[in-house]
Write a protein that holds these residues in place. Structure first.
Motif, mmCIF file in Angstrom:
data_model
loop_
_atom_site.group_PDB
_atom_site.id
_atom_site.type_symbol
_atom_site.label_atom_id
_atom_site.label_comp_id
_atom_site.label_asym_id
_atom_site.label_seq_id
_atom_site.Cartn_x
_atom_site.Cartn_y
_atom_site.Cartn_z
ATOM 1 N N GLN A 40 -70.767 50.699 -23.579
ATOM 2 C CA GLN A 40 -70.923 49.985 -22.307
ATOM 3 C C GLN A 40 -71.564 50.881 -21.244
ATOM 4 O O GLN A 40 -72.112 50.390 -20.263
ATOM 5 C CB GLN A 40 -69.566 49.495 -21.793
ATOM 6 C CG GLN A 40 -68.857 48.538 -22.720
ATOM 7 C CD GLN A 40 -69.656 47.267 -22.937
ATOM 8 O OE1 GLN A 40 -70.076 46.631 -21.983
ATOM 9 N NE2 GLN A 40 -69.870 46.905 -24.189
ATOM 10 N N ALA A 41 -71.480 52.190 -21.430
ATOM 11 C CA ALA A 41 -72.033 53.141 -20.465
ATOM 12 C C ALA A 41 -73.556 53.149 -20.569
ATOM 13 O O ALA A 41 -74.111 53.186 -21.660
ATOM 14 C CB ALA A 41 -71.477 54.539 -20.735
ATOM 15 N N ARG A 42 -74.181 53.131 -19.436
ATOM 16 C CA ARG A 42 -75.659 53.108 -19.390
ATOM 17 C C ARG A 42 -76.191 54.538 -19.284
ATOM 18 O O ARG A 42 -76.744 54.934 -18.261
ATOM 19 C CB ARG A 42 -76.112 52.260 -18.208
ATOM 20 C CG ARG A 42 -75.674 50.811 -18.363
ATOM 21 C CD ARG A 42 -76.181 49.949 -17.225
ATOM 22 N NE ARG A 42 -75.670 48.597 -17.383
ATOM 23 C CZ ARG A 42 -74.772 48.046 -16.584
ATOM 24 N NH1 ARG A 42 -74.301 48.724 -15.566
ATOM 25 N NH2 ARG A 42 -74.361 46.821 -16.794
ATOM 26 N N LEU A 43 -76.010 55.282 -20.360
ATOM 27 C CA LEU A 43 -76.449 56.671 -20.403
ATOM 28 C C LEU A 43 -77.719 56.847 -21.229
ATOM 29 O O LEU A 43 -78.139 57.977 -21.488
ATOM 30 C CB LEU A 43 -75.334 57.561 -20.971
ATOM 31 C CG LEU A 43 -74.027 57.603 -20.175
ATOM 32 C CD1 LEU A 43 -73.008 58.481 -20.880
ATOM 33 C CD2 LEU A 43 -74.267 58.087 -18.764
ATOM 34 N N ALA B 196 -73.496 55.786 -15.707
ATOM 35 C CA ALA B 196 -72.872 54.887 -16.687
ATOM 36 C C ALA B 196 -72.668 53.481 -16.143
ATOM 37 O O ALA B 196 -72.721 52.502 -16.893
ATOM 38 C CB ALA B 196 -71.536 55.470 -17.148
ATOM 39 N N VAL B 197 -72.439 53.356 -14.840
ATOM 40 C CA VAL B 197 -72.168 52.038 -14.249
ATOM 41 C C VAL B 197 -73.363 51.503 -13.450
ATOM 42 O O VAL B 197 -73.261 50.444 -12.830
ATOM 43 C CB VAL B 197 -70.904 52.053 -13.363
ATOM 44 C CG1 VAL B 197 -69.676 52.375 -14.182
ATOM 45 C CG2 VAL B 197 -71.049 52.997 -12.187
ATOM 46 N N ALA C 90 -61.946 50.378 -13.330
ATOM 47 C CA ALA C 90 -60.494 50.173 -13.292
ATOM 48 C C ALA C 90 -59.803 51.150 -14.242
ATOM 49 O O ALA C 90 -60.062 51.125 -15.445
ATOM 50 C CB ALA C 90 -60.171 48.736 -13.695
ATOM 51 N N PRO C 91 -58.931 52.016 -13.716
ATOM 52 C CA PRO C 91 -58.174 52.925 -14.580
ATOM 53 C C PRO C 91 -57.201 52.136 -15.449
ATOM 54 O O PRO C 91 -56.580 51.168 -15.000
ATOM 55 C CB PRO C 91 -57.406 53.807 -13.598
ATOM 56 C CG PRO C 91 -58.073 53.620 -12.281
ATOM 57 C CD PRO C 91 -58.646 52.241 -12.307
ATOM 58 N N LEU D 133 -64.917 48.510 -16.836
ATOM 59 C CA LEU D 133 -65.694 47.652 -15.962
ATOM 60 C C LEU D 133 -65.645 46.262 -16.571
ATOM 61 O O LEU D 133 -65.990 46.098 -17.747
ATOM 62 C CB LEU D 133 -67.140 48.154 -15.862
ATOM 63 C CG LEU D 133 -68.069 47.368 -14.945
ATOM 64 C CD1 LEU D 133 -67.574 47.416 -13.501
ATOM 65 C CD2 LEU D 133 -69.483 47.950 -15.028
ATOM 66 N N ASP D 134 -65.163 45.294 -15.802
ATOM 67 C CA ASP D 134 -65.017 43.919 -16.301
ATOM 68 C C ASP D 134 -64.209 43.874 -17.604
ATOM 69 O O ASP D 134 -64.537 43.141 -18.529
ATOM 70 C CB ASP D 134 -66.387 43.268 -16.499
ATOM 71 C CG ASP D 134 -67.163 43.161 -15.195
ATOM 72 O OD1 ASP D 134 -66.524 42.982 -14.129
ATOM 73 O OD2 ASP D 134 -68.406 43.263 -15.241
#
Length: 150
Positions: A115-118, A148-149, A77-78, A89-90
């Motif tokens: 929160q980013a899955r990097l 990241a998501v 979501a921007p 995200l959420d």
């Protein structure tokens, strides 16, 4: 430690104070919004207005980054975050674009939150300097956002 005229506490910079004021305004505005759909539409509108107000080079990069992120990860979501275009995200920020102008830097930044899955082993990049958004850079941003998501 005594205080003298020559030693003074260095607090927040003017740019940091502006960012904090921006964030306070964003929170107030979000609290006043109506339905979930209204909130999302207004948040994206605010983000696009903020991008349109940037100086030329930052604006061009931010527009392209926005297009890549929204195409690569439509579930993000921007929204504005400390006066910067960001994507959540959420309700939690995953990534953001920081213009060079905002903090008088020599380059813009694409940043990722925790929160980013990097994750890549014990160390990975969470911020990327941007001086230009080429087709190659767009592909890299798209891949990073998807990861990241994931």
């Amino acid at each position: 430690m005594s205080s003298t005229k020559s030693s003074r506490h260095e607090g927040f910079t003017a740019e940091e104070r502006v960012a904090m004021k921006d964030h306070a305004q964003e929170l107030k505005k979000a609290a006043r919004r109506g339905s979930r759909a209204d909130k999302a539409a207004e948040a994206e509108r605010d983000l696009l207005i903020k991008i349109s107000e940037m100086q030329d080079s930052d604006r061009v990069m931010a527009e392209r980054v926005h297009a890549v992120i929204t195409a690569s990860a439509p579930l993000l979501a921007p929204k504005l975050w400390y006066g910067m275009p960001a994507y959540a995200l959420d309700g939690k920020i995953v990534c953001f674009f920081q213009s060079a102008e905002k903090f008088k830097a020599r380059y813009a930044t694409l940043g990722f939150s925790d929160q980013a899955r990097l994750d890549e082993g014990p160390m990975w990049a969470a911020g990327f300097a941007l001086t230009e958004v080429t087709a190659e850079v767009e592909a890299r941003i798209g891949a990073l956002v998807k990861q990241a998501v994931s």
